[in-house]
Design an enzyme around this catalytic site. Structure first.
Site, PDB file in Angstrom:
ATOM      1  N   ASP A 161       0.304   8.730  -0.974  1.00  0.00           N
ATOM      2  CA  ASP A 161       0.161   7.698   0.062  1.00  0.00           C
ATOM      3  C   ASP A 161       1.017   7.975   1.298  1.00  0.00           C
ATOM      4  O   ASP A 161       1.001   7.199   2.248  1.00  0.00           O
ATOM      5  CB  ASP A 161       0.428   6.288  -0.494  1.00  0.00           C
ATOM      6  N   ARG A 162       1.755   9.118   1.297  1.00  0.00           N
ATOM      7  CA  ARG A 162       2.576   9.457   2.466  1.00  0.00           C
ATOM      8  C   ARG A 162       2.248  10.873   2.936  1.00  0.00           C
ATOM      9  O   ARG A 162       1.900  11.743   2.145  1.00  0.00           O
ATOM     10  CB  ARG A 162       4.070   9.364   2.140  1.00  0.00           C
ATOM     11  N   ASP A 203       2.430  10.521  -5.044  1.00  0.00           N
ATOM     12  CA  ASP A 203       1.221   9.751  -5.344  1.00  0.00           C
ATOM     13  C   ASP A 203       0.227   9.724  -4.188  1.00  0.00           C
ATOM     14  O   ASP A 203      -0.762   9.007  -4.233  1.00  0.00           O
ATOM     15  CB  ASP A 203       1.560   8.329  -5.795  1.00  0.00           C
ATOM     16  N   ARG A 248       9.684  -0.673 -11.050  1.00  0.00           N
ATOM     17  CA  ARG A 248       9.999   0.739 -11.281  1.00  0.00           C
ATOM     18  C   ARG A 248      11.221   0.874 -12.184  1.00  0.00           C
ATOM     19  O   ARG A 248      12.195   0.139 -12.020  1.00  0.00           O
ATOM     20  CB  ARG A 248      10.275   1.432  -9.947  1.00  0.00           C
ATOM     21  N   LYS A 275       2.547  -0.262  -8.570  1.00  0.00           N
ATOM     22  CA  LYS A 275       2.249  -0.889  -7.284  1.00  0.00           C
ATOM     23  C   LYS A 275       1.062  -1.812  -7.529  1.00  0.00           C
ATOM     24  O   LYS A 275       0.056  -1.389  -8.116  1.00  0.00           O
ATOM     25  CB  LYS A 275       1.919   0.173  -6.231  1.00  0.00           C
ATOM     26  N   SER A 332       5.798   7.459  -7.622  1.00  0.00           N
ATOM     27  CA  SER A 332       5.826   7.937  -6.236  1.00  0.00           C
ATOM     28  C   SER A 332       6.636   9.232  -6.128  1.00  0.00           C
ATOM     29  O   SER A 332       6.311  10.218  -6.755  1.00  0.00           O
ATOM     30  CB  SER A 332       6.362   6.834  -5.316  1.00  0.00           C
ATOM     31  N   HIS A 333       7.733   9.200  -5.339  1.00  0.00           N
ATOM     32  CA  HIS A 333       8.523  10.409  -5.119  1.00  0.00           C
ATOM     33  C   HIS A 333       9.807  10.411  -5.948  1.00  0.00           C
ATOM     34  O   HIS A 333      10.679  11.252  -5.743  1.00  0.00           O
ATOM     35  CB  HIS A 333       8.887  10.527  -3.631  1.00  0.00           C
ATOM     36  N   ASP A 350       3.466  13.207  -0.707  1.00  0.00           N
ATOM     37  CA  ASP A 350       4.413  12.779  -1.723  1.00  0.00           C
ATOM     38  C   ASP A 350       3.718  12.730  -3.079  1.00  0.00           C
ATOM     39  O   ASP A 350       2.544  13.085  -3.208  1.00  0.00           O
ATOM     40  CB  ASP A 350       5.041  11.429  -1.342  1.00  0.00           C
ATOM     41  N   HIS A 381       4.333   6.515   5.550  1.00  0.00           N
ATOM     42  CA  HIS A 381       3.181   5.657   5.233  1.00  0.00           C
ATOM     43  C   HIS A 381       2.434   5.345   6.535  1.00  0.00           C
ATOM     44  O   HIS A 381       3.036   4.893   7.504  1.00  0.00           O
ATOM     45  CB  HIS A 381       3.640   4.322   4.629  1.00  0.00           C
TER      46      HIS A 381
END
Length: 463
Positions: free
Chosen positions: A246-247, A244, A20, A118, A108-109, A242, A329
């Site tokens: 995934d949360r 992307d 990242r 990822k 992501s966030h 979030d 997650h």
């Protein structure tokens, strides 16, 4: 590409769980092509043949995805481009199409100027040493050459159908869905309507500038719009995602946030009702009420390190049915694939709540304690790990019942716990405290304050 560029891919973008950086600064198109070439080379070493590539809704996603793809193809690995998807959809595509190998281009966030990757190869999420191994491949020019084949595939319908075939609600539900302009907005409302829900959409148009609020449901301030929508409509519950997808974050009709460690109690009770004796994994930041709850429901609790890749590795090792993290997650292996999927977790939550006559009663009756949010001490790069190592070696906690060092220092007392751990993504020390009452909370915090200041007297503490 010249040797100077090979040497200049910044070390700091290779994080513990992913890669990242800041687009056009620490993460340039040239860097990304080299990263793709390294990922493809590693895939070939593992005798894999193809990799799925997806991206979230960030403005830089298209150009970085193209550069990544170019690099992977140069290694001789085939690329299946699934376009703009939520991270769990990329994992699903990797599972279905590419021998469980895929790369998600996502920040992501993180703020809009960030992006990253990822990576999962052959079912293994790359983390820690395996992330660093990609950096070493680039620096050593240990890159395989070939000519991979490029194709496109739309995974949306298959993914949504797989969930709808699996999850059955007892009754239609009225819900609020807040995607914070992240990529989940392109899919979540459709999914929950397919399950029979009436959906009130908040910020579900994908916009990589995140104009309304940051797409991070772990920050209470980002849930204000959900709370307001629940207060002013007939909706029964609010789901938030979030950047992307995934949360998952949850808000009750009364406007109370059900934090992920308490959400995990619901999932655990549900899964264990069908699988007594099953193992449930949770990270060191979770409430001390969780392990007794799992045991009470005939499960085996396993505390583990924070971080989605570490949790996935533990899932593979133990074959546990379910795992969850304080960050939101959730990894559901019963009826699903075990990867972190906010959209599927939301569907499973709605399924179990649809059985109930009174949703709020179920949510509010979960065991709770007085606790702090995640507190942070900002330090210099690397100093967080030095401080935690010193605490592990030298700290003295006279009233402690147990000291857990799998990830930092978690000290269990008769009436609460304190945690100090080094973040693996930013130069901060993360702290969290929980107790049965305010007096106990203050005592535990004082215990940590004394030990930290004994090692570093000038450190300014956020408690």
């Amino acid at each position: 590409m010249n040797d100077d560029l090979i040497q200049s891919v910044p070390h700091e973008i290779f994080k513990a769980y992913d890669i990242r950086g800041i687009v056009d600064k620490t993460l340039t198109i040239a860097h990304v092509e080299k990263i793709g070439h390294a990922i493809g080379s590693e895939a070939r070493t593992r005798q894999l043949t193809s990799i799925a590539v997806g991206r979230d809704g960030r403005l830089s996603g298209v150009s970085l995805s193209e550069a990544l793809t170019k690099g992977i193809l140069k290694s001789g690995i085939n690329v299946v481009d699934v376009g703009m998807v939520a991270t769990p959809m990329l994992y699903f595509a990797a599972h279905e199409l590419c021998g469980y190998s895929g790369v998600m281009v996502t920040g992501s966030h993180n703020p809009p100027e960030y992006n990253g990757f990822k990576i999962v190869l052959g079912g293994e999420t790359l983390a820690a040493e395996t992330i660093q191994a990609l950096r070493l491949r680039i620096e050593n020019n240990d890159l395989k050459q070939g000519d991979g084949h490029y194709s496109r595939h739309d995974i949306k319908e298959t993914y949504l159908k797989r969930i709808v075939d699996d999850v059955k609600l007892d009754r239609p539900m009225n819900i609020v869905v807040d995607c914070g302009n992240g990529v989940a907005g392109a899919f979540a409302p459709t999914l929950y309507r397919m399950l029979g829900c009436e959906v009130i959409e908040l910020f579900c148009d994908v916009d990589g500038t995140f104009p309304n609020h940051h797409p991070d449901p772990s920050v209470p301030d980002n849930l204000r719009d959900v709370i307001h929508a629940l207060a002013t409509t007939d909706a029964e519950i609010g789901l938030a995602f979030d950047g992307d997808g995934d949360r998952l974050g949850i808000v009750t009709k009364a406007g109370n946030i059900i934090y992920p460690d308490r959400q995990l109690m619901l999932f655990a009770a549900d899964v264990l009702s069908r699988n007594p004796g099953g193992q449930i994994i949770f990270d060191v930041k979770c409430t001390r009420n969780l392990a007794p709850w799992i045991k009470q429901h005939n499960g085996v609790p396993i505390m583990w390190k924070t971080g989605h890749s570490f949790i996935k590795a533990k899932l593979r090792e133990t074959n546990a049915l379910l795992a969850g993290e304080m960050s939101g997650h959730f990894f559901i292996k019963e009826r699903w694939y075990g990867f972190d999927d906010g959209l599927y977790a939301g569907a499973r939550l709605l399924e179990l709540l649809s059985h109930a006559e009174n949703i709020d009663a179920i949510l509010h009756d979960l065991p709770d304690s007085i606790n702090t949010p995640e507190l942070q001490i900002k330090v210099e790069e690397g100093e967080n790990h030095v401080l935690i190592a010193a605490l592990q070696q030298n700290a003295s906690f006279d009233d402690a019942q147990q000291i857990i060092t799998i990830d930092g220092l978690r000290v269990e007392y008769e009436d609460g716990f304190g945690l100090a751990r080094a973040s693996n993504t930013t130069p901060v020390v993360v702290l969290r405290f929980e107790a049965e009452n305010e007096l106990a909370l203050k005592r535990i915090q004082q215990d940590f304050r004394d030990n930290i200041q004994r090692i570093k007297p000038d450190m300014v503490l956020p408690f």
